[in-house]
Scaffold this active site. Structure first.
Site, PDB file in Angstrom:
ATOM      1  N   ASN A 105      -0.769  -3.583  19.402  1.00 24.02           N
ATOM      2  CA  ASN A 105      -1.578  -2.380  19.625  1.00 24.02           C
ATOM      3  C   ASN A 105      -1.951  -1.813  18.261  1.00 24.02           C
ATOM      4  O   ASN A 105      -1.205  -1.972  17.292  1.00 24.02           O
ATOM      5  CB  ASN A 105      -0.775  -1.341  20.405  1.00 24.02           C
ATOM      6  CG  ASN A 105      -1.573  -0.077  20.670  1.00 24.02           C
ATOM      7  OD1 ASN A 105      -2.748  -0.133  21.075  1.00 24.02           O
ATOM      8  ND2 ASN A 105      -0.974   1.082  20.422  1.00 24.02           N
ATOM      9  N   HIS A 107      -2.917   1.884  16.467  1.00 17.32           N
ATOM     10  CA  HIS A 107      -2.894   3.333  16.710  1.00 17.32           C
ATOM     11  C   HIS A 107      -3.396   4.039  15.452  1.00 17.32           C
ATOM     12  O   HIS A 107      -2.976   3.691  14.342  1.00 17.32           O
ATOM     13  CB  HIS A 107      -1.478   3.789  17.061  1.00 17.32           C
ATOM     14  CG  HIS A 107      -1.413   5.248  17.365  1.00 17.32           C
ATOM     15  ND1 HIS A 107      -1.958   5.788  18.512  1.00 17.32           N
ATOM     16  CD2 HIS A 107      -0.916   6.285  16.664  1.00 17.32           C
ATOM     17  CE1 HIS A 107      -1.779   7.093  18.505  1.00 17.32           C
ATOM     18  NE2 HIS A 107      -1.154   7.428  17.388  1.00 17.32           N
ATOM     19  N   VAL A 142       5.242   5.007  24.534  1.00 17.97           N
ATOM     20  CA  VAL A 142       3.853   5.113  24.051  1.00 17.97           C
ATOM     21  C   VAL A 142       3.814   5.025  22.520  1.00 17.97           C
ATOM     22  O   VAL A 142       4.529   5.754  21.832  1.00 17.97           O
ATOM     23  CB  VAL A 142       3.224   6.450  24.515  1.00 17.97           C
ATOM     24  CG1 VAL A 142       1.835   6.636  23.922  1.00 17.97           C
ATOM     25  CG2 VAL A 142       3.158   6.491  26.022  1.00 17.97           C
TER      26      VAL A 142
HETATM   27  C1  GRF Z   1      -9.674   3.779  17.351  1.00 18.88           C
HETATM   28  O1  GRF Z   1      -9.268   4.765  16.421  1.00 18.88           O
HETATM   29  C2  GRF Z   1      -8.501   3.236  18.090  1.00 18.88           C
HETATM   30  O2  GRF Z   1      -7.362   3.094  17.308  1.00 18.88           O
HETATM   31  C3  GRF Z   1      -8.327   4.329  19.115  1.00 18.88           C
HETATM   32  O3  GRF Z   1      -9.632   4.565  19.565  1.00 18.88           O
HETATM   33  C4  GRF Z   1     -10.518   4.438  18.445  1.00 18.88           C
HETATM   34  C5  GRF Z   1     -11.764   3.663  18.839  1.00 18.88           C
HETATM   35  O4  GRF Z   1     -11.468   2.318  18.938  1.00 18.88           O
HETATM   36  N1  GRF Z   1      -7.339   4.067  20.097  1.00 18.88           N
HETATM   37  P1  GRF Z   1     -12.533   1.171  19.238  1.00 18.88           P
HETATM   38  O5  GRF Z   1     -13.811   1.470  18.483  1.00 18.88           O
HETATM   39  O6  GRF Z   1     -12.784   1.194  20.734  1.00 18.88           O
HETATM   40  O7  GRF Z   1     -11.877  -0.085  18.779  1.00 18.88           O
END
Ligand code: GRF
Length: 210
Positions: A105, A107, A142
């Site tokens: 994952n 984050h 989480v």
């Molecule tokens: C990113 O910062 C990701 O870590 C978070 O949502 C944002 C958008 O991600 N969970 P993406 O463009 O859909 O990869």
């Protein structure tokens, strides 16, 4: 290694994973699954001729049933390794067990700080001067699990949640493909919940040293 990617939104991290695997002998993006029928990322994956599947979580009354469907589709497609990329659903314990040590994952915070939502706003409010992103193995809490890599940026006096999100997202795009490569190229091992980094793995992540 056949990779499955789970998304919920724009899929910008997914795009970077797809691009990085295009040059890899060891990794192939087998399928992109979205829980959100409107996820923009699905369109991009289709353009790249990657198999896509929407599994709308709203059609399942129980989290476990949704998880089971995702697992079933991953197995049908012989997926070996799973990457959450902006995937906004929490997995149940059983799902986490099934993909144990084969599931990453990303984050947008320096874990273990600021787990959960609204990370950038909370980081700015707290007064911390650095932010960043973390790639970790998925565990049932989480945003918990052994950390593979982190990248950092400063929080400047004029940053707001939007400017900080932009800076962190740029780092995410660099960090995630590198962390995935550590697994597809077998440069790390997991022993007793700890990551053992080979010399080559350390080299791959060296960009992020400050
Ligand atoms: C990113 O910062 C990701 O870590 C978070 O949502 C944002 C958008 O991600 N969970 P993406 O463009 O859909 O990869």
């Amino acid at each position: 290694m056949k990779i499955g990617i789970l998304i919920s939104g724009s899929g910008s991290n997914m795009i970077k994973l797809i691009e990085s695997c295009q040059n890899s002998k060891n990794a192939f993006i087998e399928i992109v699954i979205s829980n959100n029928p409107d996820a923009k990322g699905i369109e991009y994956a289709k353009l790249k001729n990657i198999k896509t599947k929407v599994i709308d979580h709203k059609e399942f009354s129980e989290r476990e049933d949704f998880d089971n469907k995702v697992h079933e589709v991953l197995l049908e497609n012989n997926v070996d390794f799973l990457c959450n990329a902006g995937f906004m659903r929490i997995h149940g314990e059983k799902f986490v067990e099934k993909w144990f040590n084969k599931h990453l994952n990303i984050h947008p915070s320096l874990l273990p700080s600021f787990k959960g939502l609204n990370t950038h706003e909370r980081a700015i409010k707290s007064g911390v001067k650095f932010a960043g992103c973390t790639v970790h193995l998925v565990r049932s809490g989480v945003d918990e699990g052994p950390i593979i890599g982190q990248a950092i940026t400063s929080i400047d006096i004029n940053d707001d949640k939007i400017s900080l999100a932009e800076k962190v997202l740029k780092l995410e795009h660099k960090l995630y493909p590198k962390c995935l490569k550590l697994f597809t190229d077998k440069l790390v091992k997991v022993k007793n919940n700890k990551i053992i980094f080979s010399d080559k793995a350390i080299e791959v992540l060296n960009d992020f040293k400050v």
